[in-house]
Design a protein around this motif. Structure first.
Motif, PDB file in Angstrom:
ATOM      1  N   MET A  78      34.024 123.338 -55.454  1.00  0.00           N
ATOM      2  CA  MET A  78      32.607 123.257 -55.808  1.00  0.00           C
ATOM      3  C   MET A  78      32.027 124.661 -55.878  1.00  0.00           C
ATOM      4  O   MET A  78      32.153 125.429 -54.921  1.00  0.00           O
ATOM      5  N   THR A  79      31.458 125.019 -56.956  1.00  0.00           N
ATOM      6  CA  THR A  79      30.982 126.381 -57.139  1.00  0.00           C
ATOM      7  C   THR A  79      29.565 126.525 -56.639  1.00  0.00           C
ATOM      8  O   THR A  79      28.787 125.576 -56.589  1.00  0.00           O
ATOM      9  N   ALA A  80      29.232 127.756 -56.262  1.00  0.00           N
ATOM     10  CA  ALA A  80      27.876 128.036 -55.799  1.00  0.00           C
ATOM     11  C   ALA A  80      26.866 127.788 -56.910  1.00  0.00           C
ATOM     12  O   ALA A  80      25.763 127.342 -56.669  1.00  0.00           O
ATOM     13  N   SER A  81      27.247 128.074 -58.148  1.00  0.00           N
ATOM     14  CA  SER A  81      26.311 127.894 -59.254  1.00  0.00           C
ATOM     15  C   SER A  81      25.974 126.415 -59.451  1.00  0.00           C
ATOM     16  O   SER A  81      24.839 126.072 -59.772  1.00  0.00           O
ATOM     17  N   ALA A  82      26.971 125.549 -59.256  1.00  0.00           N
ATOM     18  CA  ALA A  82      26.706 124.111 -59.366  1.00  0.00           C
ATOM     19  C   ALA A  82      25.751 123.665 -58.276  1.00  0.00           C
ATOM     20  O   ALA A  82      24.823 122.884 -58.507  1.00  0.00           O
ATOM     21  N   HIS A  83      25.976 124.164 -57.061  1.00  0.00           N
ATOM     22  CA  HIS A  83      25.069 123.866 -55.954  1.00  0.00           C
ATOM     23  C   HIS A  83      23.655 124.350 -56.259  1.00  0.00           C
ATOM     24  O   HIS A  83      22.678 123.622 -56.078  1.00  0.00           O
ATOM     25  N   VAL A  95      20.224 122.083 -56.480  1.00  0.00           N
ATOM     26  CA  VAL A  95      19.100 122.347 -55.583  1.00  0.00           C
ATOM     27  C   VAL A  95      17.842 122.657 -56.380  1.00  0.00           C
ATOM     28  O   VAL A  95      16.750 122.161 -56.082  1.00  0.00           O
ATOM     29  N   ALA A  96      17.982 123.500 -57.405  1.00  0.00           N
ATOM     30  CA  ALA A  96      16.828 123.840 -58.236  1.00  0.00           C
ATOM     31  C   ALA A  96      16.288 122.602 -58.948  1.00  0.00           C
ATOM     32  O   ALA A  96      15.067 122.408 -59.056  1.00  0.00           O
ATOM     33  N   SER A  97      17.204 121.754 -59.422  1.00  0.00           N
ATOM     34  CA  SER A  97      16.792 120.527 -60.097  1.00  0.00           C
ATOM     35  C   SER A  97      16.021 119.618 -59.142  1.00  0.00           C
ATOM     36  O   SER A  97      14.997 119.039 -59.507  1.00  0.00           O
ATOM     37  N   LEU A  98      16.514 119.496 -57.905  1.00  0.00           N
ATOM     38  CA  LEU A  98      15.822 118.654 -56.928  1.00  0.00           C
ATOM     39  C   LEU A  98      14.467 119.235 -56.565  1.00  0.00           C
ATOM     40  O   LEU A  98      13.483 118.493 -56.427  1.00  0.00           O
ATOM     41  N   ARG A  99      14.388 120.556 -56.423  1.00  0.00           N
ATOM     42  CA  ARG A  99      13.105 121.202 -56.103  1.00  0.00           C
ATOM     43  C   ARG A  99      12.076 120.924 -57.184  1.00  0.00           C
ATOM     44  O   ARG A  99      10.917 120.619 -56.893  1.00  0.00           O
ATOM     45  N   GLU A 149      28.521 115.989 -53.328  1.00  0.00           N
ATOM     46  CA  GLU A 149      29.163 116.638 -52.191  1.00  0.00           C
ATOM     47  C   GLU A 149      30.325 115.824 -51.637  1.00  0.00           C
ATOM     48  O   GLU A 149      30.929 116.193 -50.626  1.00  0.00           O
ATOM     49  N   ALA A 150      30.608 114.670 -52.268  1.00  0.00           N
ATOM     50  CA  ALA A 150      31.737 113.819 -51.882  1.00  0.00           C
ATOM     51  C   ALA A 150      31.631 113.333 -50.443  1.00  0.00           C
ATOM     52  O   ALA A 150      32.630 113.249 -49.722  1.00  0.00           O
ATOM     53  N   LEU A 151      30.413 113.024 -50.011  1.00  0.00           N
ATOM     54  CA  LEU A 151      30.235 112.464 -48.675  1.00  0.00           C
ATOM     55  C   LEU A 151      30.830 111.063 -48.616  1.00  0.00           C
ATOM     56  O   LEU A 151      30.699 110.281 -49.558  1.00  0.00           O
ATOM     57  N   GLU A 152      31.475 110.738 -47.516  1.00  0.00           N
ATOM     58  CA  GLU A 152      32.090 109.432 -47.364  1.00  0.00           C
ATOM     59  C   GLU A 152      31.061 108.405 -46.899  1.00  0.00           C
ATOM     60  O   GLU A 152      30.119 108.720 -46.181  1.00  0.00           O
ATOM     61  N   GLY A 153      31.263 107.144 -47.303  1.00  0.00           N
ATOM     62  CA  GLY A 153      30.459 106.045 -46.783  1.00  0.00           C
ATOM     63  C   GLY A 153      29.085 105.895 -47.398  1.00  0.00           C
ATOM     64  O   GLY A 153      28.232 105.211 -46.830  1.00  0.00           O
ATOM     65  N   LEU A 154      28.815 106.499 -48.546  1.00  0.00           N
ATOM     66  CA  LEU A 154      27.529 106.326 -49.209  1.00  0.00           C
ATOM     67  C   LEU A 154      27.453 104.917 -49.795  1.00  0.00           C
ATOM     68  O   LEU A 154      28.366 104.463 -50.476  1.00  0.00           O
ATOM     69  N   ASN A 155      26.351 104.241 -49.542  1.00  0.00           N
ATOM     70  CA  ASN A 155      26.230 102.828 -49.915  1.00  0.00           C
ATOM     71  C   ASN A 155      25.432 102.589 -51.187  1.00  0.00           C
ATOM     72  O   ASN A 155      25.406 101.459 -51.677  1.00  0.00           O
ATOM     73  N   PHE A 156      24.766 103.620 -51.704  1.00  0.00           N
ATOM     74  CA  PHE A 156      23.868 103.406 -52.833  1.00  0.00           C
ATOM     75  C   PHE A 156      24.155 104.414 -53.941  1.00  0.00           C
ATOM     76  O   PHE A 156      24.068 105.623 -53.718  1.00  0.00           O
ATOM     77  N   ARG A 165      26.099 119.344 -43.863  1.00  0.00           N
ATOM     78  CA  ARG A 165      26.516 117.986 -43.590  1.00  0.00           C
ATOM     79  C   ARG A 165      27.856 117.910 -42.871  1.00  0.00           C
ATOM     80  O   ARG A 165      28.627 118.881 -42.860  1.00  0.00           O
ATOM     81  N   VAL A 166      28.126 116.743 -42.273  1.00  0.00           N
ATOM     82  CA  VAL A 166      29.376 116.549 -41.551  1.00  0.00           C
ATOM     83  C   VAL A 166      30.563 116.641 -42.480  1.00  0.00           C
ATOM     84  O   VAL A 166      31.593 117.210 -42.170  1.00  0.00           O
ATOM     85  N   THR A 167      30.423 116.052 -43.682  1.00  0.00           N
ATOM     86  CA  THR A 167      31.484 116.116 -44.685  1.00  0.00           C
ATOM     87  C   THR A 167      30.868 116.691 -45.957  1.00  0.00           C
ATOM     88  O   THR A 167      29.998 116.080 -46.537  1.00  0.00           O
ATOM     89  N   GLY A 168      31.281 117.840 -46.342  1.00  0.00           N
ATOM     90  CA  GLY A 168      30.687 118.498 -47.501  1.00  0.00           C
ATOM     91  C   GLY A 168      29.454 119.298 -47.072  1.00  0.00           C
ATOM     92  O   GLY A 168      28.839 119.024 -46.054  1.00  0.00           O
ATOM     93  N   THR A 169      29.120 120.317 -47.812  1.00  0.00           N
ATOM     94  CA  THR A 169      27.952 121.124 -47.482  1.00  0.00           C
ATOM     95  C   THR A 169      27.162 121.398 -48.740  1.00  0.00           C
ATOM     96  O   THR A 169      27.621 121.179 -49.854  1.00  0.00           O
ATOM     97  N   PHE A 170      25.940 121.877 -48.507  1.00  0.00           N
ATOM     98  CA  PHE A 170      25.125 122.323 -49.634  1.00  0.00           C
ATOM     99  C   PHE A 170      25.003 123.836 -49.635  1.00  0.00           C
ATOM    100  O   PHE A 170      24.109 124.380 -50.229  1.00  0.00           O
ATOM    101  N   ASP A 171      25.832 124.483 -48.874  1.00  0.00           N
ATOM    102  CA  ASP A 171      25.796 125.941 -48.890  1.00  0.00           C
ATOM    103  C   ASP A 171      27.198 126.510 -48.757  1.00  0.00           C
ATOM    104  O   ASP A 171      28.147 125.805 -48.939  1.00  0.00           O
TER     105      ASP A 171
END
Length: 219
Positions: free
Chosen positions: A1-6, A10-14, A89-96, A213-219
């Motif tokens: 996962m590249t920093a630019s993708a992150h 983040v910018a899109s969410l902001r 971020e490929a977090l496990e157990g996402l339900n939605f 996050r516990v699995t995957g990060t945003f930084d």
């Protein structure tokens, strides 16, 4: 996962967060102005013993519907991006899935349950909670959804009563001021819902920028 993708996510969410909060704030402003008008109408009904409710309700519904739809659309766009970030971020157990979390607001029956559960999971996982804590209660989310559902149910009940009175031979007689009091209550509940939602959007957006996050990060 590249920093630019992150950074792009983040910018899109902001950006989506800022737009959503503007429209939620607009809804809150309109709602409070209508609540003030409803309070004045209630006072007049109580003092004159003459009810203006049946004539006034369609106007209230029209003016509350416009900012409600605009803020709802902005919120769904933000919800989709926020959930998509977690999935990226490929977090496990996402339900939605992002699409379901965003569009569930519009689905009958599911719209009373899924948005609340999806937002609760979004809050917890965005704040770094592991999979088995995704459904832990969140005060702000519970308050938002309780105020929203209660306010909308009261408005729906008042609308049905008004429709029965104007379109059928059936008339439910209430003392002057009773329906106006429930209208004021509904508007105040929706105002509370908007206030909590504004804070939720802000907090989740900030968390997705700063929390590891516990699995995957945003930084």
């Amino acid at each position: 996962m590249t920093a630019s993708a992150h950074d792009t996510r983040v910018a899109s969410l902001r950006t989506r967060s800022a737009i959503a909060r503007v429209f939620i704030g607009l809804f809150l402003l309109v709602d409070l102005l209508l609540a003030l008008f409803a309070a004045l109408m209630l006072y007049r009904e109580v003092t004159t013993k003459i009810s203006f409710f049946m004539v006034a309700l369609p106007g209230f519904l029209f003016f509350i519907a416009l900012p409600l739809m605009a803020s709802g659309l902005a919120l769904m766009i933000w919800v989709h991006r926020a959930h998509a970030n977690l999935h990226a971020e490929a977090l496990e157990g996402l339900n939605f899935a992002p699409g379901w979390a965003a569009t569930s607001f519009l689905v009958p029956v599911a719209g009373l349950i899924v948005p609340f559960r999806a937002m609760r999971e979004l809050w917890n996982r965005s704040h770094g909670e592991p999979e088995h804590f995704a459904a832990v209660s969140v005060d702000k989310v519970s308050s938002w959804w309780t105020c929203y559902v209660a306010g909308m149910l009261v408005l729906a009940a008042l609308t049905v009563l008004t429709a029965l009175d104007r379109l059928t031979p059936f008339v439910l007689m209430t003392p002057p001021g009773v329906n106006g009091l429930f209208l004021l209550l509904a508007l105040l509940l929706l105002a509370g819902s908007a206030w909590f939602l504004w804070r939720i959007v802000s907090a989740i957006t900030l968390a997705q920028q700063t929390v590891t996050r516990v699995t995957g990060t945003f930084d």
